[in-house]
Design a protein around this motif. Sequence first.
Motif, short mmCIF file in Angstrom:
data_model
loop_
_atom_site.label_atom_id
_atom_site.label_comp_id
_atom_site.label_asym_id
_atom_site.label_seq_id
_atom_site.Cartn_x
_atom_site.Cartn_y
_atom_site.Cartn_z
N ALA A 92 35.11 108.66 -22.55
CA ALA A 92 35.03 109.75 -23.52
C ALA A 92 34.93 111.13 -22.88
CB ALA A 92 33.83 109.54 -24.45
N ILE A 93 34.33 111.24 -21.70
CA ILE A 93 34.07 112.55 -21.11
C ILE A 93 34.34 112.54 -19.61
CG2 ILE A 93 32.35 113.25 -22.83
CD1 ILE A 93 30.16 112.43 -20.82
N LYS A 94 34.41 113.77 -19.06
CA LYS A 94 34.49 113.98 -17.62
C LYS A 94 33.31 114.85 -17.20
CE LYS A 94 39.57 113.88 -17.54
NZ LYS A 94 40.80 114.63 -17.13
N ILE A 95 32.65 114.46 -16.11
CA ILE A 95 31.52 115.22 -15.58
C ILE A 95 31.91 115.73 -14.19
CG2 ILE A 95 29.08 115.14 -14.97
CD1 ILE A 95 29.00 112.50 -16.71
N PHE A 96 31.84 117.04 -14.03
CA PHE A 96 32.17 117.66 -12.74
C PHE A 96 30.87 118.16 -12.11
CE2 PHE A 96 35.88 118.02 -15.43
CZ PHE A 96 36.92 117.60 -14.60
N ILE A 97 30.61 117.75 -10.87
CA ILE A 97 29.41 118.17 -10.14
C ILE A 97 29.84 119.02 -8.96
CG2 ILE A 97 27.34 117.40 -8.93
CD1 ILE A 97 29.19 114.78 -10.85
N ALA A 98 29.48 120.31 -8.98
CA ALA A 98 29.88 121.22 -7.90
C ALA A 98 29.15 120.84 -6.62
CB ALA A 98 29.56 122.66 -8.28
N TYR A 188 21.11 120.36 -30.73
CA TYR A 188 22.55 120.19 -30.82
C TYR A 188 23.24 121.50 -30.47
CZ TYR A 188 21.46 116.25 -34.00
OH TYR A 188 20.96 115.11 -34.57
N GLY A 189 24.42 121.39 -29.89
CA GLY A 189 25.33 122.51 -29.75
C GLY A 189 26.62 122.20 -30.50
N LEU A 190 27.22 123.22 -31.10
CA LEU A 190 28.48 123.07 -31.82
C LEU A 190 29.35 124.27 -31.54
CD1 LEU A 190 30.36 121.73 -33.97
CD2 LEU A 190 29.06 123.02 -35.71
N HIS A 191 30.54 124.05 -31.01
CA HIS A 191 31.50 125.13 -30.79
C HIS A 191 32.91 124.53 -30.79
CE1 HIS A 191 32.37 123.94 -26.58
NE2 HIS A 191 31.08 123.65 -26.53
N HIS A 192 33.86 125.30 -31.30
CA HIS A 192 35.26 124.88 -31.34
C HIS A 192 35.42 123.48 -31.95
CE1 HIS A 192 34.97 127.85 -27.98
NE2 HIS A 192 36.06 128.33 -28.59
N GLY A 193 34.56 123.17 -32.90
CA GLY A 193 34.64 121.87 -33.56
C GLY A 193 34.06 120.73 -32.76
N ILE A 194 33.47 121.02 -31.61
CA ILE A 194 32.93 119.98 -30.72
C ILE A 194 31.40 119.99 -30.81
CG2 ILE A 194 32.74 119.17 -28.34
CD1 ILE A 194 35.34 120.69 -27.74
N GLY A 195 30.82 118.83 -31.09
CA GLY A 195 29.37 118.71 -31.18
C GLY A 195 28.81 117.88 -30.05
N TYR A 196 27.65 118.27 -29.55
CA TYR A 196 26.95 117.53 -28.51
C TYR A 196 25.45 117.71 -28.71
CZ TYR A 196 25.91 121.97 -26.19
OH TYR A 196 25.43 123.24 -25.91
N GLY A 197 24.65 116.94 -27.96
CA GLY A 197 23.21 117.07 -28.04
C GLY A 197 22.58 116.98 -26.66
N TYR A 233 27.42 113.20 -26.26
CA TYR A 233 28.69 113.75 -26.78
C TYR A 233 28.99 113.13 -28.13
CZ TYR A 233 33.76 114.52 -27.14
OH TYR A 233 35.02 114.86 -27.57
N GLY A 234 29.51 113.96 -29.06
CA GLY A 234 29.87 113.48 -30.38
C GLY A 234 31.25 112.82 -30.42
N PRO A 235 32.29 113.59 -30.71
CA PRO A 235 32.26 115.04 -30.95
C PRO A 235 31.70 115.44 -32.32
CG PRO A 235 34.48 114.22 -31.27
CD PRO A 235 33.67 113.05 -30.79
N GLU A 236 31.52 114.46 -33.23
CA GLU A 236 30.96 114.78 -34.54
C GLU A 236 29.44 114.85 -34.43
OE1 GLU A 236 32.97 115.49 -37.20
OE2 GLU A 236 34.53 115.30 -35.66
#
Length: 797
Positions: A92-98, A188-197, A233-236
């Motif tokens: 579902a997601i990608k995690i980038f670690i600098a 929760y955060g919500l932006h550009h239709g994408i939800g996460y917690g 990650y939601g995205p809902e």
Amino acid sequence: MQVATSSGKYSVKHYPDTVKEWKQEGNYFYFYTTETILEIRVISDKIVRFRYAADGTFQRDFSYATSEKMEDAPICFEIKEFEEVFQIDTDAIKIFIAKDNLRLTITDKEGRVINQDEMGFHWQSYLQKGGKIVYCSKMIQEGECFYGLGDKPTDLNLRGKRLENYGTDAYGYHKDTDPLYRNIPFYYGLHHGIGYGIFFDNSFRTIFDFGEEREDVQSFWARGGEMNYYFIYGPELLQVAEAYTKITGTPELPPLWALGYHQCRWSYYPDTRVKEIAAEFRKRQIPCDVIYLDIDYMEGFRCFTWSKEGFPDPAGLIKELSAQGFKVVVIIDPGIKVDPNYAIYQEGVKNDYFCKRADGALMEGDVWPGKCVFPDYTNPRVREWWSSLFKSLVDTGVRGVWNDMNEPAVFELGTFPEDVRHDYDGEQVSHRKAHNVYGHLMSKSTAAGMKKYLMPNRPFLITRSCYAGVQRWSSVWTGDNVSSWEHLWLASVQCQRLAVSGISFTGSDIGGFIGEPDGELYTRWIQLATFHPLMRTHSASNETGFNQEPWSFGSKYEFVVKKFIQLRYQLLPYLYTTFWQNAAYGTPMLRPLAFVAQHDPQTHNCTHEFMFGDALLISHVSEAGMKEKEVYLPTGRWYYYWNDKPYEGGQLVKIATPIEEMPLFVKAGAVVPNYPKLQYTGQAPIEEMTLQVFYDDQPAHSTMYEDAGEHYGYKNGQYNVIRFKQASDKQQFHLKKKFHGNYEATYKKHRVCVHGLPFTPTEYVVDGKVFKLNARNFAVGVVKVVLDREFEDLIMR
């Protein structure tokens, strides 16, 4: 970077440097810098935990919030190493670690940023207290909104605010008072239709800044412990809410009576007054299931005792109330009176069960009984002892317990001094770490005792203070509120926020605890509370002797209040189904519009409107004398509950608000089950279940859940899940029903009431058999038929 402390001294903020090495152990990944270790645990494709050891040594991996049922179940994950970053992929997601500073960027599979570190993890030594202050800062995305954090009495969208968690007895709080009673470090955060917690599992005092200090930066930190947080990650947003309860757990189903109407006051005293209140409910035929006893039922406010003068025969009183259909809930506070002749005090001292100061002296403080000591609920031996004390109450007939004053609250001091010591399940810590879980663990041990001694019946518990995960065993209420229109608005916002913070079983003190509402305010509050999972009137004693019961404001208001409490009881099967959704899947019972229509920006700041379950949209009347109100309806088709007038969503609509109504809408396509009129749950076997069906020409699904509502048979398969599908068009109404389960319900008939048909049917077909409709089947805007409970297919044409 140097940061000034309140003592005038300076401590240096530290940041991770370059990754020196890394390793993988199953679904755990470890990244090592000169001082810091980052642990990444892939729990599922959408849930990942990030945990940092600032000085290279992890603390004990222990939490009072997480559920024992949480399991790691990632479907697919892998790591890739590039020149500047590591990349962990799930389905579902990608995690980038600098590599140069451990800063994180999380994207979806298409590369859209979900969440991105600004400075990321950093820390400084806490020179005054010891240990470290641990920080994490993240970029605020364009148009981002924030929700959650439990009972905060502020706007639903937290953007631009700074808030903290440190359980506080906030008597008479107001809008923007902070902190309050509960400690739920989840947002929760919500932006550009994408939800996460993000769930920051740290029991120290935690602070969250959603762009107050720097408008493009969101940060959270704790004054001790580890930086340990779960990313979801939601995205809902509703998917995030459900996933959060995979971490912190879902509730058991309550007894059905706990979803009825509750009546409480500080205090109903003596027992004759309690009997008068009960008799008045039945005389006026106002439904009620629960009566509470506040601190005056005790002998000198000593917990687990009864006043010899006011309640000489508590078992007899409770038996008499039970015969009338009432359950009794009693208050229990943590303060145990210092009294050498008081058995519970003696036992606690003898076995070293009470909290102590750093120098070994007992933690003493004044609360209602006078000088008190306080059990250390972080000690498992104390929790077991405390649980055992509830046998006497259950033997007397008590069916529920109300835990109060457990922030913990102490007169004059406010709360415990920070040097108080706690066992913390073997860790031995100061009150700095234990404060936010004190009431949480009190309620947990209370619930365990009530469950043990009430078995096979289900207990009811309500607590004032708690930590994340309390939904597994208790309900909550919004605390010592005020009789004002502002607090009516706050009640709506706080209950919505608590529901999406994992705690759906919540309500407010109807009418306000402090002060005296007038009839209009009380009535409007009852209307809102009809659609809160916990419906309880509670008020303080006062010099005028004013009582706050449904009949206290004259016949005009009593009529409306009675109407809405009756409506509450008719909706109990719908409410119980909604609770089952919460228990089974973690779906919030109350859903802000942003959580059901997050792709519509118009919903992101809606506070007045919310969904109660799948089908009902509520918008309470929040101002005195309001004659009309604008209500925002999300996209779709809606029926106004009181007259079946249809409305198209995606717009504001104006609704008249006479005192006998409040704006209430039903989603087109819904099936809403109803009981007949009741005075209390279990009054008589239900003989007929009504199904209110609201026509739509688009496919629609509904669910009804049922069980005995009292014992734990549902855990052994004694329940039914009934699923409805409406597949109608403009010439034909079609309702399909599928039945799953082994519970033998008492009713044998369904009364099906179809609202909003665009044609006048002449016949109906039940499982292939044709019947003619006649005048008796028609009411204003409704077509009614009575069917056997076993029907599977209904057509009207």
